[in-house]
Motif scaffolding. Structure first.
Motif, PDB file in Angstrom:
ATOM      1  N   GLU A 188      34.547  40.646  47.330  1.00  0.00           N
ATOM      2  CA  GLU A 188      35.164  41.919  46.966  1.00  0.00           C
ATOM      3  C   GLU A 188      35.177  42.104  45.451  1.00  0.00           C
ATOM      4  N   LEU A 189      35.417  41.024  44.720  1.00  0.00           N
ATOM      5  CA  LEU A 189      35.444  41.094  43.258  1.00  0.00           C
ATOM      6  C   LEU A 189      34.086  41.517  42.718  1.00  0.00           C
ATOM      7  N   GLU A 190      33.028  40.884  43.214  1.00  0.00           N
ATOM      8  CA  GLU A 190      31.683  41.245  42.762  1.00  0.00           C
ATOM      9  C   GLU A 190      31.376  42.697  43.109  1.00  0.00           C
ATOM     10  N   ARG A 191      31.728  43.113  44.328  1.00  0.00           N
ATOM     11  CA  ARG A 191      31.437  44.482  44.749  1.00  0.00           C
ATOM     12  C   ARG A 191      32.219  45.500  43.917  1.00  0.00           C
ATOM     13  N   LEU A 234      32.653  29.217  57.580  1.00  0.00           N
ATOM     14  CA  LEU A 234      33.427  28.595  56.509  1.00  0.00           C
ATOM     15  C   LEU A 234      34.832  28.264  56.980  1.00  0.00           C
ATOM     16  N   GLU A 235      35.424  29.149  57.765  1.00  0.00           N
ATOM     17  CA  GLU A 235      36.762  28.885  58.294  1.00  0.00           C
ATOM     18  C   GLU A 235      36.719  27.728  59.291  1.00  0.00           C
ATOM     19  N   ARG A 236      35.650  27.638  60.094  1.00  0.00           N
ATOM     20  CA  ARG A 236      35.532  26.520  61.039  1.00  0.00           C
ATOM     21  C   ARG A 236      35.438  25.194  60.318  1.00  0.00           C
ATOM     22  N   GLN A 237      34.669  25.146  59.242  1.00  0.00           N
ATOM     23  CA  GLN A 237      34.433  23.876  58.565  1.00  0.00           C
ATOM     24  C   GLN A 237      35.535  23.506  57.589  1.00  0.00           C
ATOM     25  N   LEU A 238      36.203  24.492  57.015  1.00  0.00           N
ATOM     26  CA  LEU A 238      37.282  24.208  56.059  1.00  0.00           C
ATOM     27  C   LEU A 238      38.602  24.719  56.621  1.00  0.00           C
ATOM     28  N   ASP A 239      38.974  25.926  56.267  1.00  0.00           N
ATOM     29  CA  ASP A 239      40.223  26.511  56.782  1.00  0.00           C
ATOM     30  C   ASP A 239      40.218  27.998  56.473  1.00  0.00           C
ATOM     31  N   GLU A 240      41.274  28.661  56.873  1.00  0.00           N
ATOM     32  CA  GLU A 240      41.357  30.105  56.677  1.00  0.00           C
ATOM     33  C   GLU A 240      41.420  30.462  55.195  1.00  0.00           C
ATOM     34  N   ASP A 241      42.080  29.631  54.383  1.00  0.00           N
ATOM     35  CA  ASP A 241      42.180  29.921  52.949  1.00  0.00           C
ATOM     36  C   ASP A 241      40.802  29.978  52.299  1.00  0.00           C
ATOM     37  N   ALA A 242      39.908  29.086  52.720  1.00  0.00           N
ATOM     38  CA  ALA A 242      38.557  29.090  52.155  1.00  0.00           C
ATOM     39  C   ALA A 242      37.842  30.388  52.487  1.00  0.00           C
ATOM     40  N   SER A 243      38.007  30.858  53.710  1.00  0.00           N
ATOM     41  CA  SER A 243      37.394  32.129  54.102  1.00  0.00           C
ATOM     42  C   SER A 243      37.967  33.285  53.295  1.00  0.00           C
ATOM     43  N   VAL A 244      39.277  33.262  53.079  1.00  0.00           N
ATOM     44  CA  VAL A 244      39.920  34.320  52.286  1.00  0.00           C
ATOM     45  C   VAL A 244      39.402  34.304  50.853  1.00  0.00           C
ATOM     46  N   ASP A 245      39.262  33.113  50.260  1.00  0.00           N
ATOM     47  CA  ASP A 245      38.773  33.016  48.886  1.00  0.00           C
ATOM     48  C   ASP A 245      37.348  33.555  48.777  1.00  0.00           C
ATOM     49  N   ALA A 246      36.493  33.199  49.725  1.00  0.00           N
ATOM     50  CA  ALA A 246      35.111  33.685  49.690  1.00  0.00           C
ATOM     51  C   ALA A 246      35.071  35.204  49.834  1.00  0.00           C
ATOM     52  N   ALA A 273      19.998  36.504  46.773  1.00  0.00           N
ATOM     53  CA  ALA A 273      21.276  35.977  47.269  1.00  0.00           C
ATOM     54  C   ALA A 273      22.419  36.949  46.965  1.00  0.00           C
ATOM     55  N   ARG A 274      23.323  37.096  47.931  1.00  0.00           N
ATOM     56  CA  ARG A 274      24.516  37.924  47.773  1.00  0.00           C
ATOM     57  C   ARG A 274      25.689  37.182  48.395  1.00  0.00           C
ATOM     58  N   LEU A 275      26.881  37.458  47.887  1.00  0.00           N
ATOM     59  CA  LEU A 275      28.055  36.814  48.457  1.00  0.00           C
ATOM     60  C   LEU A 275      28.318  37.283  49.881  1.00  0.00           C
ATOM     61  N   GLU A 276      27.824  38.475  50.239  1.00  0.00           N
ATOM     62  CA  GLU A 276      27.971  38.938  51.617  1.00  0.00           C
ATOM     63  C   GLU A 276      27.222  38.056  52.598  1.00  0.00           C
ATOM     64  N   ASP A 277      26.292  37.211  52.090  1.00  0.00           N
ATOM     65  CA  ASP A 277      25.537  36.321  52.972  1.00  0.00           C
ATOM     66  C   ASP A 277      26.398  35.183  53.518  1.00  0.00           C
ATOM     67  N   ILE A 278      27.517  34.896  52.878  1.00  0.00           N
ATOM     68  CA  ILE A 278      28.328  33.751  53.287  1.00  0.00           C
ATOM     69  C   ILE A 278      28.928  34.019  54.669  1.00  0.00           C
ATOM     70  N   ASP A 279      28.733  33.085  55.578  1.00  0.00           N
ATOM     71  CA  ASP A 279      29.270  33.191  56.938  1.00  0.00           C
ATOM     72  C   ASP A 279      30.741  32.799  56.892  1.00  0.00           C
ATOM     73  N   LEU A 280      31.613  33.798  56.872  1.00  0.00           N
ATOM     74  CA  LEU A 280      33.042  33.529  56.714  1.00  0.00           C
ATOM     75  C   LEU A 280      33.628  32.803  57.924  1.00  0.00           C
ATOM     76  N   PRO A 311      45.524  43.470  45.457  1.00  0.00           N
ATOM     77  CA  PRO A 311      44.225  44.003  45.028  1.00  0.00           C
ATOM     78  C   PRO A 311      43.511  43.035  44.107  1.00  0.00           C
ATOM     79  N   VAL A 312      42.210  43.205  44.044  1.00  0.00           N
ATOM     80  CA  VAL A 312      41.403  42.356  43.169  1.00  0.00           C
ATOM     81  C   VAL A 312      41.771  42.629  41.715  1.00  0.00           C
ATOM     82  N   ASP A 313      41.987  41.558  40.937  1.00  0.00           N
ATOM     83  CA  ASP A 313      42.364  41.698  39.531  1.00  0.00           C
ATOM     84  C   ASP A 313      41.102  41.830  38.690  1.00  0.00           C
ATOM     85  N   LEU A 314      40.653  43.077  38.502  1.00  0.00           N
ATOM     86  CA  LEU A 314      39.429  43.307  37.749  1.00  0.00           C
ATOM     87  C   LEU A 314      39.611  43.037  36.262  1.00  0.00           C
TER      88      LEU A 314
END
Length: 645
Positions: free
Chosen positions: A348-351, A331-343, A321-328, A19-22
């Motif tokens: 989720e943290l902001e929400r 992001l995974e195509r250009q970097l990796d799955e970990d980057a998508s998970v972090d985004a 701007a919202r973090l939901e705008d990020i194309d996950l 879970p997100v560490d609030l």
């Protein structure tokens, strides 16, 4: 029996993810807010910085720019030209080897014809378009040139067609011609504003295998084609004049069909008209030594555009701007799955911070910490204070409990009692009562409660210095954390106490906890302790039945006082009038039974002399804690005065 099947999770967030560490996030936001940031900028800073287990937006952006730089440093756009030159040389070598043993004049004429070919690759390929090859190997190499040009041309305009273009046969070339003709007809109809639903469905039934992205309507088809075509045009813009001229001339030989280039030109014109907002004029510089073909180059340009779009999304600098705008997926195509998970975790943290009520909208539309968030910050601050007191060898104090001290005596429970049960005596009574009757069971007659003595109520005024020196010397955050800890202690253990927070700089004013936590340091001359003590006295008079407690945190001697007209008079060095008015207010507090405890920060001899005077006149004391021990000193003094009462 029920049957179960297990497999990888493909849809939505990972159900096994922690879970997100609030609490960690809220502590980080709280530190920044107390340091003078607004809650909004503190939240943005947290998202940029990330958490212990999640990369922030800045780190993801850095990786994106590194990926962009690698694309441009490693590659160049000569791949198609180099490969065509290699195949052409192979064809010429094979043909000359076939001609050399033949003594007839035709062979010598052909050799002369080959020797007279233009030096330019495109011109030589064009000259050989009608040449009748004697060598089968040479004919095959030349055919490979035509197929390569056709495949590169098509792949540069149609993403995902590489597999479909492998092992081309003559009938496949006919299918491509038919697809291009139908596609341009569809786009022209759409450009004229006609309803193309039926035509699109028919087109996809006939040619859908060329479009693995599987568009659902004409608009989606146009979007996909326009992005790819614009990327191909930007790739051409990135080439040198010589490279562009060579390729333009070569493309007339794609699949041995000059009309294919005309179809591509019509396609590009239709897409430009339908999507003029695409970037058709941009370019990029590639300076590496790994050649790319037209298809790879178009994909590289599409990747660069996608990276730029992702960088803008991660920057969150555009309105709304919202973090939901990020194309996950991108992001995974250009970097990796970990980057998508972090985004996703940052989103989720902001929400969660908003949905759990830790951040709320103020009436003016700005973000602020909610009372729930302030309570959590207070819990952390009080915990730190208790730990600091333990390190200094002070007596531990509970932070929760009933509103009374146990006397050690017990009595039978009576209806309406709220005191805690004495569990050992209650169980003992039940055992004695039921010893002769069988199994032990509790009854209301067995219950005994712990007697407590009524705890005295206190009226507490915490006066904190908010002059610029507190900010300049790094005392701003410790001061706020001290107020948080004291507020948390009073609101959880001593709920009947009345706590008033007073800030004083050039003027003094009473503030709520959230206002103090979010207070920004402002350059302003003046330490108006006189006004602060005046407000503290008003608070004590509103609670005549409570034990008065006044606590002052300051790092400078009084340099301002309040005049009769309500204006503050500043002077440094302090005027005698300032000192007289301040001491007179101390005497007024002493008449109310309040002793003033001063927590002196720093080593100012003049301040030390003055606060000792205050302590003597009010029966209070002076404490000179370090910044780490400030909270423990203030909370400890408050508890001591309550107990002594």
């Amino acid at each position: 029996m029920s049957r179960f099947s297990y497999g990888p999770w493909h849809d939505g967030p990972d159900p096994l993810a922690p879970p997100v560490d609030l609490r960690e996030a809220l502590d980080a936001i709280g530190r920044d807010v107390m340091d003078g940031r607004s809650p909004r900028s503190a939240l943005e800073e947290l998202l940029r910085r990330g958490t212990a287990n999640t990369s922030g937006l800045d780190e993801l952006s850095r990786r994106l720019w590194q990926r962009r730089s690698q694309l441009q440093r490693r590659h160049n756009l000569d791949g198609t030209l180099q490969r065509v030159r290699e195949l052409l040389d192979e064809a010429l070598r094979a043909e000359k080897a076939e001609l050399f043993p033949d003594p007839d004049d035709d062979a010598r004429f052909r050799e002369a014809q080959l020797d007279a070919l233009p030096s330019g690759t495109a011109a030589a390929v064009r000259e050989l378009a009608e040449y009748d090859w004697r060598s089968e190997q040479a004919r095959e190499s030349y055919r490979q040139i035509q197929d390569l040009l056709g495949q590169e041309l098509m792949e540069s305009r149609f993403q995902g067609m590489k597999d479909a273009l492998q092992n081309m046969r003559p009938e496949d070339t006919e299918r491509i011609r038919a697809m291009m003709a139908d596609l341009n007809d569809l786009l022209l109809s759409h450009l004229r504003g006609e309803d193309t639903s039926a035509k699109f469905a028919q087109f996809m039934r006939r040619h859908g295998d060329f479009f693995p992205e599987n568009p659902r309507n004409t608009e989606e088809l146009v979007d996909a084609l326009a992005q790819r075509a614009a990327a191909a045009q930007r790739m051409m813009n990135s080439m040198s004049e010589r490279q562009r001229a060579e390729l333009a001339e070569l493309m007339g030989n794609a699949f041995g069909d000059p009309k294919l280039v005309e179809q591509i030109a019509s396609l590009d014109a239709n897409l430009r008209a339908l999507r003029p907002g695409e970037d058709w004029t941009g370019s990029a510089r590639f300076r590496g030594n790994q050649p790319m073909g037209l298809g790879e180059g178009a994909q590289a340009m599409a990747d660069l555009a996608e990276i730029d779009a992702l960088a803008e999304q991660l920057a969150q600098s555009y309105p709304g701007a919202r973090l939901e705008d990020i194309d996950l997926e991108a992001l995974e195509r250009q970097l990796d799955e970990d980057a998508s998970v972090d985004a996703r975790r940052l989103s989720e943290l902001e929400r969660e911070l908003r949905e759990q009520g830790l951040l709320e909208r103020a009436p003016d539309g700005s973000l602020r910490l909610s009372p729930k968030a302030l309570r959590r910050l207070g819990q952390t601050a009080l915990k730190d204070v208790v730990n600091a007191a333990r390190r200094q060898g002070r007596r531990d104090s509970r932070v929760t409990g009933a509103a009374g001290e146990p006397t050690g005596a017990t009595r039978p429970w009576q209806f309406g009692d709220t005191e805690p049960w004495d569990v050992p005596r209650t169980v003992r009574n039940a055992v004695l009562r039921g010893a002769a009757t069988g199994p032990v069971s509790l009854d209301v007659v067995d219950v005994e409660v712990t007697e407590t003595e009524q705890r005295a109520r206190a009226a507490v005024a915490l006066c904190v210095d908010t002059s610029w020196s507190m900010v300049q010397d790094g005392r701003w955050v410790p001061m706020k954390r001290t107020a948080l800890a004291l507020h948390q202690l009073v609101s959880t253990r001593f709920r009947t106490d009345a706590l008033q927070l007073v800030t004083f700089g050039r003027h003094a004013k009473t503030v709520e906890l959230g206002e103090l936590v979010g207070l920004e340091g402002v350059w302003e001359q003046g330490t108006n302790l006189h006004h602060a003590l005046l407000l503290a006295g008003r608070h004590l008079r509103r609670h005549p039945d409570a034990h008065p407690v006044v606590l002052v945190v300051t790092d400078g001697e009084p340099t301002a006082h309040l005049e009769r007209d309500g204006e503050a008079r500043f002077s440094y060095p302090p005027q005698p009038a300032t000192l007289r008015k301040t001491v007179a207010e101390v005497d007024a507090l002493a008449k109310l039974g309040a002793s003033v405890s001063v927590f002196m920060l720093g080593e100012d001899p003049k301040l030390e002399e003055f606060v000792k005077l205050i302590a003597r006149r009010s029966g209070g004391r002076v404490v000179n804690p370090d910044l780490d021990g400030l909270g423990a000193a203030v909370v400890g003094d408050y508890l001591h005065r309550r107990q002594s009462r």
